[in-house]
Scaffold this motif. Sequence first.
Motif, PDB file in Angstrom:
ATOM      1  N   LEU A  56      28.137  46.217  48.818  1.00 50.80           N
ATOM      2  CA  LEU A  56      29.012  45.279  50.213  1.00 50.80           C
ATOM      3  C   LEU A  56      28.530  44.887  50.580  1.00 50.80           C
ATOM      4  O   LEU A  56      29.645  43.253  49.626  1.00 50.80           O
ATOM      5  CB  LEU A  56      29.369  46.449  50.996  1.00 50.80           C
ATOM      6  CG  LEU A  56      31.222  45.846  51.560  1.00 50.80           C
ATOM      7  CD1 LEU A  56      32.200  46.038  50.379  1.00 50.80           C
ATOM      8  CD2 LEU A  56      31.397  46.919  52.437  1.00 50.80           C
ATOM      9  N   VAL A  57      27.798  44.095  50.919  1.00 52.57           N
ATOM     10  CA  VAL A  57      27.540  42.979  51.542  1.00 52.57           C
ATOM     11  C   VAL A  57      27.104  41.911  50.591  1.00 52.57           C
ATOM     12  O   VAL A  57      26.907  40.983  50.846  1.00 52.57           O
ATOM     13  CB  VAL A  57      26.182  43.545  52.225  1.00 52.57           C
ATOM     14  CG1 VAL A  57      24.898  42.367  52.538  1.00 52.57           C
ATOM     15  CG2 VAL A  57      26.418  44.199  54.052  1.00 52.57           C
ATOM     16  N   ILE A  58      26.337  42.567  49.440  1.00 52.63           N
ATOM     17  CA  ILE A  58      25.729  41.340  47.985  1.00 52.63           C
ATOM     18  C   ILE A  58      27.299  40.791  47.865  1.00 52.63           C
ATOM     19  O   ILE A  58      27.549  39.764  47.347  1.00 52.63           O
ATOM     20  CB  ILE A  58      24.839  41.832  47.154  1.00 52.63           C
ATOM     21  CG1 ILE A  58      23.749  42.310  47.207  1.00 52.63           C
ATOM     22  CG2 ILE A  58      25.074  41.420  45.996  1.00 52.63           C
ATOM     23  CD1 ILE A  58      22.945  42.996  47.057  1.00 52.63           C
ATOM     24  N   GLN A  59      28.850  41.930  47.765  1.00 54.71           N
ATOM     25  CA  GLN A  59      29.584  41.501  47.395  1.00 54.71           C
ATOM     26  C   GLN A  59      30.050  40.124  48.128  1.00 54.71           C
ATOM     27  O   GLN A  59      30.600  38.839  47.965  1.00 54.71           O
ATOM     28  CB  GLN A  59      30.793  42.156  47.076  1.00 54.71           C
ATOM     29  CG  GLN A  59      32.184  41.707  45.648  1.00 54.71           C
ATOM     30  CD  GLN A  59      33.176  40.681  46.962  1.00 54.71           C
ATOM     31  OE1 GLN A  59      33.288  41.399  47.985  1.00 54.71           O
ATOM     32  NE2 GLN A  59      33.511  40.013  46.092  1.00 54.71           N
ATOM     33  N   PHE A  60      30.397  40.352  49.639  1.00 53.27           N
ATOM     34  CA  PHE A  60      30.406  39.219  50.653  1.00 53.27           C
ATOM     35  C   PHE A  60      29.771  38.025  50.187  1.00 53.27           C
ATOM     36  O   PHE A  60      30.215  37.010  50.671  1.00 53.27           O
ATOM     37  CB  PHE A  60      30.297  39.395  52.018  1.00 53.27           C
ATOM     38  CG  PHE A  60      31.468  40.845  51.923  1.00 53.27           C
ATOM     39  CD1 PHE A  60      33.157  40.282  51.117  1.00 53.27           C
ATOM     40  CD2 PHE A  60      31.627  41.914  53.244  1.00 53.27           C
ATOM     41  CE1 PHE A  60      34.290  42.097  51.387  1.00 53.27           C
ATOM     42  CE2 PHE A  60      32.748  42.955  53.338  1.00 53.27           C
ATOM     43  CZ  PHE A  60      33.633  42.774  52.461  1.00 53.27           C
ATOM     44  N   ILE A  61      28.412  37.895  50.482  1.00 52.20           N
ATOM     45  CA  ILE A  61      27.442  37.346  50.278  1.00 52.20           C
ATOM     46  C   ILE A  61      27.612  36.138  48.935  1.00 52.20           C
ATOM     47  O   ILE A  61      27.890  34.645  49.195  1.00 52.20           O
ATOM     48  CB  ILE A  61      26.225  37.554  49.778  1.00 52.20           C
ATOM     49  CG1 ILE A  61      25.560  37.603  51.598  1.00 52.20           C
ATOM     50  CG2 ILE A  61      25.159  36.364  49.783  1.00 52.20           C
ATOM     51  CD1 ILE A  61      24.850  39.003  51.801  1.00 52.20           C
ATOM     52  N   GLY A  66      37.952  39.419  44.102  1.00 46.13           N
ATOM     53  CA  GLY A  66      38.850  40.674  43.498  1.00 46.13           C
ATOM     54  C   GLY A  66      38.303  41.808  43.873  1.00 46.13           C
ATOM     55  O   GLY A  66      37.333  42.288  43.728  1.00 46.13           O
ATOM     56  N   LEU A  67      39.188  42.591  43.794  1.00 49.12           N
ATOM     57  CA  LEU A  67      38.222  44.022  44.193  1.00 49.12           C
ATOM     58  C   LEU A  67      37.943  45.235  43.540  1.00 49.12           C
ATOM     59  O   LEU A  67      36.736  45.637  43.632  1.00 49.12           O
ATOM     60  CB  LEU A  67      40.176  44.912  44.724  1.00 49.12           C
ATOM     61  CG  LEU A  67      40.011  46.418  45.709  1.00 49.12           C
ATOM     62  CD1 LEU A  67      39.159  45.641  47.322  1.00 49.12           C
ATOM     63  CD2 LEU A  67      41.174  46.615  45.911  1.00 49.12           C
ATOM     64  N   ILE A  68      38.401  44.847  42.746  1.00 50.47           N
ATOM     65  CA  ILE A  68      37.040  45.458  41.154  1.00 50.47           C
ATOM     66  C   ILE A  68      35.655  45.112  41.535  1.00 50.47           C
ATOM     67  O   ILE A  68      35.208  46.507  41.369  1.00 50.47           O
ATOM     68  CB  ILE A  68      37.501  45.163  39.595  1.00 50.47           C
ATOM     69  CG1 ILE A  68      38.981  45.820  39.560  1.00 50.47           C
ATOM     70  CG2 ILE A  68      37.053  45.875  38.539  1.00 50.47           C
ATOM     71  CD1 ILE A  68      39.378  46.988  39.751  1.00 50.47           C
ATOM     72  N   SER A  69      35.434  43.840  41.409  1.00 52.03           N
ATOM     73  CA  SER A  69      34.094  43.267  42.003  1.00 52.03           C
ATOM     74  C   SER A  69      33.068  43.987  43.018  1.00 52.03           C
ATOM     75  O   SER A  69      32.237  44.288  43.026  1.00 52.03           O
ATOM     76  CB  SER A  69      33.686  42.047  42.209  1.00 52.03           C
ATOM     77  OG  SER A  69      34.407  41.223  43.329  1.00 52.03           O
ATOM     78  N   THR A  70      34.449  44.044  43.787  1.00 60.41           N
ATOM     79  CA  THR A  70      33.790  45.086  45.330  1.00 60.41           C
ATOM     80  C   THR A  70      33.622  46.429  45.081  1.00 60.41           C
ATOM     81  O   THR A  70      32.027  47.082  45.017  1.00 60.41           O
ATOM     82  CB  THR A  70      34.591  44.794  46.018  1.00 60.41           C
ATOM     83  OG1 THR A  70      35.154  43.532  46.771  1.00 60.41           O
ATOM     84  CG2 THR A  70      33.870  45.696  47.982  1.00 60.41           C
ATOM     85  N   TYR A  71      34.596  47.600  44.554  1.00 60.86           N
ATOM     86  CA  TYR A  71      33.731  48.040  43.801  1.00 60.86           C
ATOM     87  C   TYR A  71      32.982  48.617  42.435  1.00 60.86           C
ATOM     88  O   TYR A  71      32.124  49.782  42.744  1.00 60.86           O
ATOM     89  CB  TYR A  71      34.887  48.939  42.790  1.00 60.86           C
ATOM     90  CG  TYR A  71      35.939  49.212  43.631  1.00 60.86           C
ATOM     91  CD1 TYR A  71      36.022  49.741  45.328  1.00 60.86           C
ATOM     92  CD2 TYR A  71      37.633  49.305  43.650  1.00 60.86           C
ATOM     93  CE1 TYR A  71      36.873  49.665  46.287  1.00 60.86           C
ATOM     94  CE2 TYR A  71      38.923  49.494  44.747  1.00 60.86           C
ATOM     95  CZ  TYR A  71      38.918  50.032  45.789  1.00 60.86           C
ATOM     96  OH  TYR A  71      39.558  50.256  46.474  1.00 60.86           O
TER      97      TYR A  71
END
Length: 132
Positions: free
Chosen positions: A123-128, A85-90
Amino acid sequence: MTHSAATPLPSKVKKTQSRSERKMRSAKAAQRAEQANDADQKQDTTPSTNAFADKKNIMWVLLSGAMALTFITMLFLPDTGMGSGLISTYAAMLWCGFFGAALWRYRAANGWAGFAYGSVIGLVIQFISQII
């Protein structure tokens, strides 16, 4: 009736103090003045610190790092509500950015650059975390 109201009654006339009482009173007054002077000097020598403006305050680095670590850990744990979800990215970008800003300010560098680097790392950690 002249001056009859102005003259005090004999029972209300203050008796003269002895010499030892006067010395004790002046010694106490001198002692109080010295204590007040010492208190003023202690207040002048004590540095007043502002925790928000102090760039070398390690507490901001530790607190923001702990929050960033908490959200990053939640990204990798299942069923924590932070996986997708977008909240986790933010959240990852925000807390890693705060940590980067606090760390850069602690190192006497630009806090905005630290926030930008931290946000990119978040952001990179969230993508990983989405790939894993």
